[in-house]
Scaffold this motif. Structure first.
Motif, PDB file in Angstrom:
ATOM      1  N   LYS A   2     -18.264  -8.847  -2.242  1.00  0.00           N
ATOM      2  CA  LYS A   2     -17.636  -8.808  -0.920  1.00  0.00           C
ATOM      3  C   LYS A   2     -17.499  -7.401  -0.367  1.00  0.00           C
ATOM      4  O   LYS A   2     -17.366  -6.434  -1.094  1.00  0.00           O
ATOM      5  CB  LYS A   2     -16.239  -9.421  -0.999  1.00  0.00           C
ATOM      6  N   ASP A 105     -16.205  -9.076   4.916  1.00  0.00           N
ATOM      7  CA  ASP A 105     -16.112 -10.483   4.542  1.00  0.00           C
ATOM      8  C   ASP A 105     -14.667 -10.956   4.513  1.00  0.00           C
ATOM      9  O   ASP A 105     -14.406 -12.161   4.582  1.00  0.00           O
ATOM     10  CB  ASP A 105     -16.717 -10.700   3.152  1.00  0.00           C
ATOM     11  N   GLU A 106     -13.742  -9.995   4.377  1.00  0.00           N
ATOM     12  CA  GLU A 106     -12.333 -10.340   4.251  1.00  0.00           C
ATOM     13  C   GLU A 106     -11.491  -9.119   4.605  1.00  0.00           C
ATOM     14  O   GLU A 106     -11.946  -7.985   4.507  1.00  0.00           O
ATOM     15  CB  GLU A 106     -12.030 -10.772   2.809  1.00  0.00           C
ATOM     16  N   LEU A 135     -12.057 -14.209  10.057  1.00  0.00           N
ATOM     17  CA  LEU A 135     -12.220 -13.820   8.656  1.00  0.00           C
ATOM     18  C   LEU A 135     -11.015 -14.250   7.830  1.00  0.00           C
ATOM     19  O   LEU A 135      -9.892 -14.330   8.360  1.00  0.00           O
ATOM     20  CB  LEU A 135     -12.347 -12.289   8.545  1.00  0.00           C
ATOM     21  N   PRO A 136     -11.217 -14.453   6.541  1.00  0.00           N
ATOM     22  CA  PRO A 136     -10.043 -14.679   5.675  1.00  0.00           C
ATOM     23  C   PRO A 136      -9.203 -13.398   5.631  1.00  0.00           C
ATOM     24  O   PRO A 136      -9.755 -12.292   5.585  1.00  0.00           O
ATOM     25  CB  PRO A 136     -10.651 -14.959   4.301  1.00  0.00           C
ATOM     26  N   THR A 138      -5.986 -11.733   3.505  1.00  0.00           N
ATOM     27  CA  THR A 138      -5.056 -11.793   2.394  1.00  0.00           C
ATOM     28  C   THR A 138      -3.890 -10.886   2.729  1.00  0.00           C
ATOM     29  O   THR A 138      -4.081  -9.670   2.872  1.00  0.00           O
ATOM     30  CB  THR A 138      -5.730 -11.355   1.079  1.00  0.00           C
TER      31      THR A 138
END
Length: 141
Positions: A2, A105-106, A135-136, A138
């Motif tokens: 990623k 990607d994140e 996008l994801p 966190t």
């Protein structure tokens, strides 16, 4: 593998986001990390009265480098490849723009941990990012 964007502001919460990524990479390999700090714009004639644009730009870079310091040290120590970037603008909009530009990607980011009432009145960069990106994300407390 990623590509991860981590916006940092020098706070303990943003350092926690970097540490969470370092912990997670054991089971989710990371190709590249883009560290980003977003500086609030100073405008000549307002807060920056009497300052040239070059002085304002130098101020943003200096403050940005200070905000990147702890996160950069953690990634360097862990041997994780990264690029650091200082941008000026609205935090959430800039984070999402840079995520798109860097083909992330994140997004990993720290959360201040304000309750829902505080977020409602004060707004939250993390909440705004969640609304602006596909996008994801966190969030690390």
């Amino acid at each position: 593998m990623k590509r991860i964007l981590i916006p940092v502001d020098g706070s303990q919460q943003s350092t926690h986001a970097v540490q969470a990524l370092l912990d997670a990479r054991r089971y989710d390999p990371v190709e590249r990390v883009e560290l980003l700090t977003v500086q609030v714009p100073l405008q000549a004639g307002k807060i920056g009265r009497g300052l040239s644009q070059a002085e304002i730009d130098a101020y943003h870079q200096e403050e940005g480098q200070a905000a990147l310091q702890a996160a950069s040290a953690l990634l360097s120590e862990a041997g994780v490849p990264f690029q650091a970037r200082v941008e000026v603008g609205a935090a959430a909009d800039t984070i999402v723009r840079v995520a798109d530009e860097s083909d992330a990607d994140e997004i990993y980011m720290g959360s201040r941990g304000l309750g829902s009432v505080s977020s409602w009145f004060l707004g939250s960069v993390a909440t705004r990012v969640l609304h602006l990106t596909d996008l994801p994300v966190t969030l690390v407390k």
